[in-house]
Design a protein around this motif. Structure first.
Motif, short mmCIF file in Angstrom:
data_model
loop_
_atom_site.label_atom_id
_atom_site.label_comp_id
_atom_site.label_asym_id
_atom_site.label_seq_id
_atom_site.Cartn_x
_atom_site.Cartn_y
_atom_site.Cartn_z
N ARG A 1 29.44 2.34 66.65
CA ARG A 1 29.01 2.14 65.22
C ARG A 1 27.67 2.86 65.28
O ARG A 1 27.02 2.96 66.18
CB ARG A 1 28.53 0.88 65.07
CG ARG A 1 29.82 -0.11 65.03
CD ARG A 1 29.27 -1.71 64.46
NE ARG A 1 30.21 -2.61 64.37
CZ ARG A 1 30.80 -3.39 65.44
NH1 ARG A 1 29.82 -3.31 66.71
NH2 ARG A 1 31.53 -4.16 65.61
N TYR A 2 27.56 3.76 64.00
CA TYR A 2 26.36 4.49 63.64
C TYR A 2 26.30 4.30 62.25
O TYR A 2 26.99 4.05 61.49
CB TYR A 2 26.32 5.86 64.25
CG TYR A 2 27.42 6.82 63.99
CD1 TYR A 2 27.16 7.57 62.92
CD2 TYR A 2 28.41 7.00 64.33
CE1 TYR A 2 27.93 8.37 62.08
CE2 TYR A 2 29.64 7.75 63.74
CZ TYR A 2 29.23 8.44 62.78
OH TYR A 2 30.13 9.39 62.19
N ARG A 3 25.11 4.77 61.91
CA ARG A 3 24.65 4.68 60.40
C ARG A 3 24.42 6.07 59.93
O ARG A 3 23.79 6.84 60.63
CB ARG A 3 23.24 3.59 60.14
CG ARG A 3 23.63 2.21 60.39
CD ARG A 3 22.31 1.53 60.08
NE ARG A 3 22.45 1.51 58.70
CZ ARG A 3 23.33 0.46 57.98
NH1 ARG A 3 23.85 -0.31 58.83
NH2 ARG A 3 23.21 0.49 56.90
N GLY B 1 25.83 4.31 54.77
CA GLY B 1 25.68 2.99 55.46
C GLY B 1 26.42 3.02 56.88
O GLY B 1 26.25 4.19 57.61
N GLU B 2 26.77 2.07 57.35
CA GLU B 2 27.59 1.85 58.76
C GLU B 2 28.77 2.89 58.91
O GLU B 2 29.67 2.60 58.04
CB GLU B 2 27.78 0.54 59.13
CG GLU B 2 28.00 0.15 60.68
CD GLU B 2 27.94 -1.06 61.20
OE1 GLU B 2 27.10 -1.47 61.75
OE2 GLU B 2 28.95 -1.71 60.82
N LEU C 1 32.16 3.25 61.55
CA LEU C 1 32.84 2.69 62.81
C LEU C 1 33.68 3.92 63.35
O LEU C 1 34.72 4.17 62.70
CB LEU C 1 33.73 1.42 62.36
CG LEU C 1 34.28 0.94 63.47
CD1 LEU C 1 33.22 0.24 64.62
CD2 LEU C 1 35.37 -0.20 63.27
N SER D 1 28.63 1.14 71.46
CA SER D 1 27.91 -0.19 70.80
C SER D 1 28.49 -1.41 71.63
O SER D 1 27.59 -2.34 71.70
CB SER D 1 28.36 -0.30 69.33
OG SER D 1 27.95 1.24 68.68
#
Length: 283
Positions: free
Chosen positions: A67-69, A73-74, A76, A115
């Motif tokens: 996951r990253y932003r 937003g986030e 996947l 993650s």
């Protein structure tokens, strides 16, 4: 608190290791308890031990999620990826743009961290490595082949291939000799003294492949290696990659091109971060 899923994964991983050890001990026991004059049992036992070791994955991903932003937003990028790649394997990872294939390559290469989940390469659990250890891992275990070649314009082909060896502490004479040997493997020995501007796109990619294999890495990672090549040069590079002699290593090629996938036996497909197909074809 460890989830039931995570606990089961650890138990399965430990059980796998225990089974391998038990089988190896059994083979060694047979070797010592039942020798004979012809040495047949000795040969059979040693062969079985080697086979047992080679059965173990060189690359193992278990429940890998990334996951990253970003600004919205986030995101996947990868979702619960389970993948095992054995030594001497050549695997193509397919998928459209945004499918997560480049993220997968970066995680295996130690350029990014998962993650969630576990990534093990050559017995190294990447999540346990610090920055210095990850840098050493990339230098020793991984050979990168880039879409844009990433050759130094002011260095000759031989100097480009020798550069990572010199940076790792090898003497210049030994590094150049090893570089020439790598260039021979990719059919570029006669152009070792030429600079990138004097080479075609296909020739530059051959030099990049030589640089990737010069230190005998455990894993060779190729990110869209034919994307910047015309059809003829792309075909030549694919033939070279397909014909690479792997000595217990693994080659992983990321691409969106069906023509690349057609050349190799195993194709793993990603879509929206999920592994949707893992196919081994008869060649």
């Amino acid at each position: 608190m460890v989830s039931d899923k995570e606990e089961n994964r650890h138990r399965e991983h430990a059980g796998s290791g225990e089974r391998v050890l038990a089988r190896s001990v059994a083979h060694i026991t047979i070797l010592f308890l039942f020798p004979n004059k012809m040495g047949y049992y000795a040969f059979a036992s040693i062969t079985a031990i080697i086979h047992t070791i080679m059965e173990q994955p060189l690359i193992q991903l278990a429940g890998v999620t990334k996951r990253y932003r970003d600004g919205s937003g986030e995101v996947l990028a990868l979702k619960d990826i389970n993948l095992a790649i054995a030594p001497n394997s050549k695997v193509v990872v397919m998928g459209p743009s945004g499918s997560g294939k480049s993220t997968l390559l970066q995680i295996i290469g130690g350029l990014d961290k998962a993650s969630e989940g576990e990534v093990t390469v050559g017995g190294k659990a990447l999540a346990t490595l610090g920055d210095k250890e990850l840098s050493d891992y990339r230098g020793e275990y991984i050979g990168f082949i880039f879409q844009t070649f990433n050759l130094q314009a002011h260095l000759s082909a031989e100097e480009n291939v020798a550069l990572p060896l010199i940076l790792s502490g090898m003497g210049e004479r030994a590094a150049n000799e090893q570089a020439r040997h790598a260039l021979e493997k990719v059919g570029m020995a006669e152009k070792a003294g030429r600079f990138p501007a004097q080479l075609s796109g296909g020739e530059m990619q051959r030099v990049a492949i030589a640089r990737a294999i010069v230190h005998n890495p455990k894993v060779i990672l190729a990110d869209e290696p034919t994307a910047n090549l015309d059809k003829a040069n792309a075909e030549n590079v694919l033939e070279l990659l397909k014909g690479l002699d792997l000595a217990g290593q693994a080659l992983v090629i990321v691409t969106h091109d069906d023509r690349v996938a057609e050349r190799f036996e195993r194709v793993v497909s990603l879509d929206h971060g999920e592994l949707v197909k893992d196919e081994t074809k008869a060649q």
